[in-house]
Structures are given as C-alpha cells and as structure tokens.
Design an enzyme around this catalytic site. Structure first.
Site, PDB file in Angstrom:
ATOM      1  N   ASN A 261      23.298  13.720  41.089  1.00  0.00           N
ATOM      2  CA  ASN A 261      23.864  13.757  42.293  1.00  0.00           C
ATOM      3  C   ASN A 261      23.055  14.933  43.155  1.00  0.00           C
ATOM      4  O   ASN A 261      22.137  15.428  43.015  1.00  0.00           O
ATOM      5  CB  ASN A 261      25.482  14.154  42.272  1.00  0.00           C
ATOM      6  CG  ASN A 261      25.614  15.639  41.698  1.00  0.00           C
ATOM      7  OD1 ASN A 261      25.461  16.636  42.379  1.00  0.00           O
ATOM      8  ND2 ASN A 261      26.296  15.808  40.473  1.00  0.00           N
TER       9      ASN A 261
ATOM     10  N   ASP B 273      30.741  12.723  36.325  1.00  0.00           N
ATOM     11  CA  ASP B 273      31.930  12.305  35.699  1.00  0.00           C
ATOM     12  C   ASP B 273      31.912  11.354  34.666  1.00  0.00           C
ATOM     13  O   ASP B 273      32.705  11.234  33.598  1.00  0.00           O
ATOM     14  CB  ASP B 273      32.960  11.514  36.634  1.00  0.00           C
ATOM     15  CG  ASP B 273      33.553  12.511  37.737  1.00  0.00           C
ATOM     16  OD1 ASP B 273      33.991  13.607  37.480  1.00  0.00           O
ATOM     17  OD2 ASP B 273      33.717  11.935  38.952  1.00  0.00           O
TER      18      ASP B 273
ATOM     19  N   LYS C  74      11.146   6.452  26.498  1.00  0.00           N
ATOM     20  CA  LYS C  74      11.180   6.059  27.665  1.00  0.00           C
ATOM     21  C   LYS C  74      11.560   4.413  27.873  1.00  0.00           C
ATOM     22  O   LYS C  74      11.137   3.580  27.027  1.00  0.00           O
ATOM     23  CB  LYS C  74       9.865   6.089  28.502  1.00  0.00           C
ATOM     24  CG  LYS C  74       9.965   5.738  29.814  1.00  0.00           C
ATOM     25  CD  LYS C  74       8.442   5.914  30.506  1.00  0.00           C
ATOM     26  CE  LYS C  74       8.654   5.207  31.917  1.00  0.00           C
ATOM     27  NZ  LYS C  74       7.283   4.981  32.329  1.00  0.00           N
TER      28      LYS C  74
ATOM     29  N   PHE D 236      36.660  22.773  43.750  1.00  0.00           N
ATOM     30  CA  PHE D 236      36.292  22.153  45.061  1.00  0.00           C
ATOM     31  C   PHE D 236      36.612  20.710  44.928  1.00  0.00           C
ATOM     32  O   PHE D 236      36.636  20.093  43.962  1.00  0.00           O
ATOM     33  CB  PHE D 236      34.552  22.216  45.132  1.00  0.00           C
ATOM     34  CG  PHE D 236      34.385  23.605  45.805  1.00  0.00           C
ATOM     35  CD1 PHE D 236      34.627  24.883  45.093  1.00  0.00           C
ATOM     36  CD2 PHE D 236      33.768  23.735  47.022  1.00  0.00           C
ATOM     37  CE1 PHE D 236      34.100  26.229  45.633  1.00  0.00           C
ATOM     38  CE2 PHE D 236      33.159  24.728  47.651  1.00  0.00           C
ATOM     39  CZ  PHE D 236      33.511  26.214  46.992  1.00  0.00           C
TER      40      PHE D 236
ATOM     41  N   LYS E 258      44.390  16.908  43.533  1.00  0.00           N
ATOM     42  CA  LYS E 258      43.574  17.737  42.561  1.00  0.00           C
ATOM     43  C   LYS E 258      44.141  18.950  42.374  1.00  0.00           C
ATOM     44  O   LYS E 258      44.233  19.645  41.195  1.00  0.00           O
ATOM     45  CB  LYS E 258      42.112  17.702  43.085  1.00  0.00           C
ATOM     46  CG  LYS E 258      41.525  16.397  43.151  1.00  0.00           C
ATOM     47  CD  LYS E 258      39.987  16.497  43.363  1.00  0.00           C
ATOM     48  CE  LYS E 258      39.454  15.404  43.719  1.00  0.00           C
ATOM     49  NZ  LYS E 258      38.091  15.117  44.209  1.00  0.00           N
TER      50      LYS E 258
ATOM     51  N   LYS F 155      45.159  19.551  38.236  1.00  0.00           N
ATOM     52  CA  LYS F 155      44.293  20.367  37.581  1.00  0.00           C
ATOM     53  C   LYS F 155      44.855  21.967  37.479  1.00  0.00           C
ATOM     54  O   LYS F 155      44.000  22.552  37.024  1.00  0.00           O
ATOM     55  CB  LYS F 155      42.720  20.236  38.182  1.00  0.00           C
ATOM     56  CG  LYS F 155      42.087  18.948  38.377  1.00  0.00           C
ATOM     57  CD  LYS F 155      40.684  19.051  38.780  1.00  0.00           C
ATOM     58  CE  LYS F 155      40.304  17.849  38.998  1.00  0.00           C
ATOM     59  NZ  LYS F 155      38.733  17.678  38.741  1.00  0.00           N
TER      60      LYS F 155
HETATM   61  N1  CTP Z   1      35.357  18.949  38.111  1.00  0.00           N
HETATM   62  C1  CTP Z   1      35.087  19.356  36.806  1.00  0.00           C
HETATM   63  N2  CTP Z   1      34.540  18.443  35.528  1.00  0.00           N
HETATM   64  C2  CTP Z   1      34.444  17.110  36.025  1.00  0.00           C
HETATM   65  C3  CTP Z   1      34.530  16.773  37.456  1.00  0.00           C
HETATM   66  C4  CTP Z   1      34.906  17.487  38.191  1.00  0.00           C
HETATM   67  O1  CTP Z   1      35.012  20.412  36.380  1.00  0.00           O
HETATM   68  N3  CTP Z   1      34.048  16.388  35.111  1.00  0.00           N
HETATM   69  C5  CTP Z   1      35.358  19.856  39.031  1.00  0.00           C
HETATM   70  C6  CTP Z   1      34.374  20.265  40.198  1.00  0.00           C
HETATM   71  O2  CTP Z   1      33.581  21.207  39.546  1.00  0.00           O
HETATM   72  C7  CTP Z   1      35.225  20.429  41.264  1.00  0.00           C
HETATM   73  C8  CTP Z   1      36.587  19.518  41.192  1.00  0.00           C
HETATM   74  O3  CTP Z   1      36.527  19.500  39.657  1.00  0.00           O
HETATM   75  O4  CTP Z   1      35.574  21.699  41.442  1.00  0.00           O
HETATM   76  C9  CTP Z   1      36.643  18.260  41.895  1.00  0.00           C
HETATM   77  O5  CTP Z   1      35.523  17.790  41.892  1.00  0.00           O
HETATM   78  P1  CTP Z   1      35.178  16.272  42.461  1.00  0.00           P
HETATM   79  O6  CTP Z   1      34.129  15.627  42.165  1.00  0.00           O
HETATM   80  O7  CTP Z   1      35.776  16.408  43.927  1.00  0.00           O
HETATM   81  O8  CTP Z   1      36.647  15.292  41.893  1.00  0.00           O
HETATM   82  P2  CTP Z   1      37.113  14.541  40.432  1.00  0.00           P
HETATM   83  O9  CTP Z   1      38.079  15.491  39.983  1.00  0.00           O
HETATM   84  O10 CTP Z   1      35.584  14.521  39.858  1.00  0.00           O
HETATM   85  O11 CTP Z   1      37.372  13.228  41.158  1.00  0.00           O
HETATM   86  P3  CTP Z   1      36.682  12.162  41.875  1.00  0.00           P
HETATM   87  O12 CTP Z   1      35.328  12.172  41.475  1.00  0.00           O
HETATM   88  O13 CTP Z   1      37.393  10.934  41.555  1.00  0.00           O
HETATM   89  O14 CTP Z   1      37.027  12.505  43.385  1.00  0.00           O
END
Ligand code: CTP
Length: 401
Positions: A210, A279, A289, A324, A338, A342
């Site tokens: 990302n 995710d 490869k 975040f 969230k 969480k």
């Molecule tokens: N986070 C995490 N582990 C994951 C995904 C996210 O620890 N697999 C944490 C990130 O570090 C951040 C928070 O969760 O502090 C929110 O991350 P974000 O990407 O905004 O949200 P998601 O929970 O992944 O939800 P979505 O992608 O559906 O918005």
C-alpha cells in the site's frame, strides 16, 4: 530537550577535536548554552578562538589565566553545568578521571562537577582496547559516568577498528536522549509504535502493498523517544531513515508484524498502531517468478490476515491502545465503529483523500475519537505536530486510567 540547557564541553587532545567544533554549533542550534574547556593538547589541534566564536563564550584553558592569579573558574564552571560532556575524551583524561587526578583546568573541573557527566572516548583501537583503558571506563561507569561507545571505522592512524569519535549529530542525539531519559514526561514508559505498510509476497519479485510512507509512525516514534520513552518501532519497509534513539524491528508481512507486537505487548505501556496493515495475503506464494501466460487475466486468491489491533485489544490489560483509521469516506462513522470493535482507548481518524493529509504527505488533518463517542478535531498541521498532540492526549489518558 536541550533548550536552555547549560552544557560544559571538555575538549581533549585528539585528531577528532575538529568534530567537537561542529558539535558545539549543533548543540547551540538546539538551544543549548555551551562553554568549552580545552586541555593544552587540544589547543595543538584547534585554537581556543575557534571554540570561542562558535560557542559565543569565552573558552577556559588554564587555571592560571593571568599567569599570576589563581582563578576559581573550575568551581564556577562545575557549578554552572547542567550536563558535562567530554568529547573527544582521550585515554589520558579517562585515566585521570578514574584516578581523581586534577592537574589541569579540565580534570580539576571534572573532579568538582556535580552535574552528570558524559564521556565520548576517541583514540586508536589498541589504546581503546587496552585493559587499562577498559578498566578505567568500567570504573567511571560504576561511578555513574555515562560513556558513549566510540564508532567503529577507519582511524586517523590508518588502522580500522573501535575508537572513532561518533559523528557530531550522533553525539547531539545521544545527549538529547540522555536528558530526555532524566527529564522527559514519558521517561520510564515503554511505547510500541508500528509504522509504514506491510507487504504480502506473491512470488519472489512481487508483492501486494500500500501507499503508506511511514512518516506518521516515524514522527510518533521520534517524538516519544525525545520525551524520554523507551520506544520499540515495528516497521514495514520504508525509505525513511530510522529515528535516533529508538529500537527498531523491521518486518515485511502482517504475520511478522503481529508476532513482533505480541512478543513485546506484555512489557509495554502504550501501543500506537500507525501502520497500514495488509488485510489480505495471497493464498499461494510462488517459489519462482510467475511467468506471463497467454490468458488476459491473472487471478490471485487472497486469504484474510489477522487484525493485529483487534488481537491486541482482546488481550489488553494495563496498556493504552491507540489505533489509526485511514478512510476515504464516512470518516467518523467508520472510525467510531473501529474504536469500539477493537477495544481501543483512542483512534486517530484521517481522510486519506483530503489535500494535505494521508499517505506520503508532510502534513495531516486528523480527529481523535474516544470510546465514549467524544471527538477532538485538529486543524491541518505537520505530522511532527500531530505526533506531539497525540502523545499529549495519550499522557492524559494514561493519567486518568
Ligand atoms: N490494523 C491492524 N491489522 C489489520 C488491519 C488494520 O492492526 N489487519 C490496524 C491499523 O494499524 C490501524 C487500524 O487497525 O491502526 C485501522 O486500520 P484500517 O486499515 O483503517 O482499518 P481496518 O480495520 O483494516 O478496516 P477497513 O480496511 O475495512 O477500513
């Protein structure tokens, strides 16, 4: 941290004296007031005039300034100092300090000093490794003197090894950290910060990643260290230099980040999860490869990754847990969900599509949300300023917990 700090810098006679000139300049840029004491041998390398101009203060060189009068400058300097630094520190000054010898202005001032002392040994490797020097260093450490280890590298005498004076900025960072650990509002706290994005491999040359640069997380880690915290920075790949005085753990995948966070979790007081975590990960990682095929499409099947923050939230005991939320729509609604789901103490929400916010930007526009539904909105500001505000709020949460 160094603003208004009174630093006495003892300069002894080694080739690295030239670096001490730069050190004085950098300390002054940090707002410190510096007074230099030079030994006779140091003056063979650089004149007192150079240090006078760069420090903006008279340079102390002798107990007998006028050649007739004994002046008590050593006591005045010893009492004036908040911190006493000797850089470069020769084997000779270390030996004199270890034995309490006071035969010139610097050694006498050091003996009278009440302030904490930092020494930066710099000498030839053989001299540094000599048991006499090592014993002297150990004795000084036992008495509470802080020793900044010399750097390893090419020495002026043409050999390579331990004994180089570290670079001036490294010495400044060391002094800042020393002061922060004694005076910072986060001293004694252990802080885990995650930063940058995780990467999930597809094959040996490709990954799913990302746009996270790591700027926000690195700014938080640096700010916490500058406030005296012990910082563990668990970071995905980032082009940024590691902030000084933090312990870094470099990871690549979400699974690696999860493991590093879980390993540290019980021993930390505060967790700030600024990382952009993948995710999903490819179900199969090819050994070789993946070659182009004749088909027009390639399907990569992805498995769901664990949610690190959720895992930490479920195991939360004494920790303050900050997440975040990077959103592109329905910012408050998603962030609110969230923070509760969480089990967080706070979430930092930002719309990553807004101008002046999000990935790679120097500034950010964030809102702090709390489990009781309250929200505090910050205006656009540099990520370093967001980091300070975030830590201020975390410290308030900590004191009310
Ligand atoms: N986070 C995490 N582990 C994951 C995904 C996210 O620890 N697999 C944490 C990130 O570090 C951040 C928070 O969760 O502090 C929110 O991350 P974000 O990407 O905004 O949200 P998601 O929970 O992944 O939800 P979505 O992608 O559906 O918005």
């Amino acid at each position: 941290m160094l603003k208004g700090k009174k630093i006495v810098l003892g300069v002894t006679g080694g080739i690295a004296v030239y670096k001490a000139v730069d050190l004085v300049s950098r300390l002054r840029k940090q707002g410190a007031e510096v007074r230099v004491v030079m030994t006779e041998h140091a003056q063979e390398f650089v004149t007192p005039l150079t240090f006078k101009e760069i420090s903006g203060n008279k340079v102390a060189v002798s107990m007998w300034e006028s050649n007739q009068e004994f002046n008590v400058e050593h006591i005045a300097l010893a009492n004036w100092a908040d911190v006493f630094v000797v850089a470069p520190a020769t084997a000779n000054i270390l030996a004199k300090m270890a034995c309490g010898i006071a035969d010139d202005l610097l050694s006498t001032t050091l003996l009278a000093a009440q302030a904490p002392i930092i020494v930066c040994p710099a000498m030839n490797t053989g001299m540094y490794e000599n048991p006499a020097t090592q014993e002297n260093i150990a004795r000084l450490q036992q008495r509470g003197v802080t020793v900044m280890p010399p750097a390893v590298g090419m020495l002026a005498c043409g050999t390579a090894g331990a004994g180089r004076l570290p670079e001036p900025q490294q010495i400044v960072d060391f002094i800042k950290n020393f002061v922060a650990k004694r005076e910072g509002d986060m001293r004694g706290l252990k802080v885990l910060v995650t930063a940058a994005g995780t990467r999930e491999p597809i094959d040996p040359v490709r990954f799913v990643g990302n746009r996270s640069s790591g700027k926000m997380g690195y700014a938080i880690a640096q700010a916490a260290a500058e406030r005296g915290a012990d910082v563990l920075l668990v970071t995905g790949p980032s082009a940024l230099p590691l902030p000084p005085n933090v312990q870094a753990c470099k990871v690549e995948t979400t699974a690696e980040m999860l493991k590093s966070c879980l390993d540290a979790y019980d021993s930390v007081d505060i967790v700030i999860k600024a990382a952009a975590v993948a995710d999903y990960r490819p179900h199969d990682v090819a050994d070789q490869k993946i070659k182009k095929k004749t088909d027009d499409a390639l399907t990569v099947v992805m498995d769901k990754n664990p949610d690190i923050l959720k895992e930490l939230g479920m195991r939360k005991k004494h920790q303050i847990l900050v997440g975040f939320a990077a959103e592109t729509q329905n910012l408050l609604e998603n962030a609110r969900e969230k923070v509760v789901k969480k089990n967080l103490d706070m979430i930092v929400a930002n719309d990553v599509t807004a101008a002046g916010a999000g990935f790679n930007a120097e500034t950010n526009i964030v809102k702090f949300l709390f489990p009781d539904g309250s929200v505090s909105s910050l205006e656009q500001m540099p990520k370093t300023a967001v980091a300070e505000k975030l830590l201020d709020t975390v410290m308030q949460l900590k004191s009310s917990k």
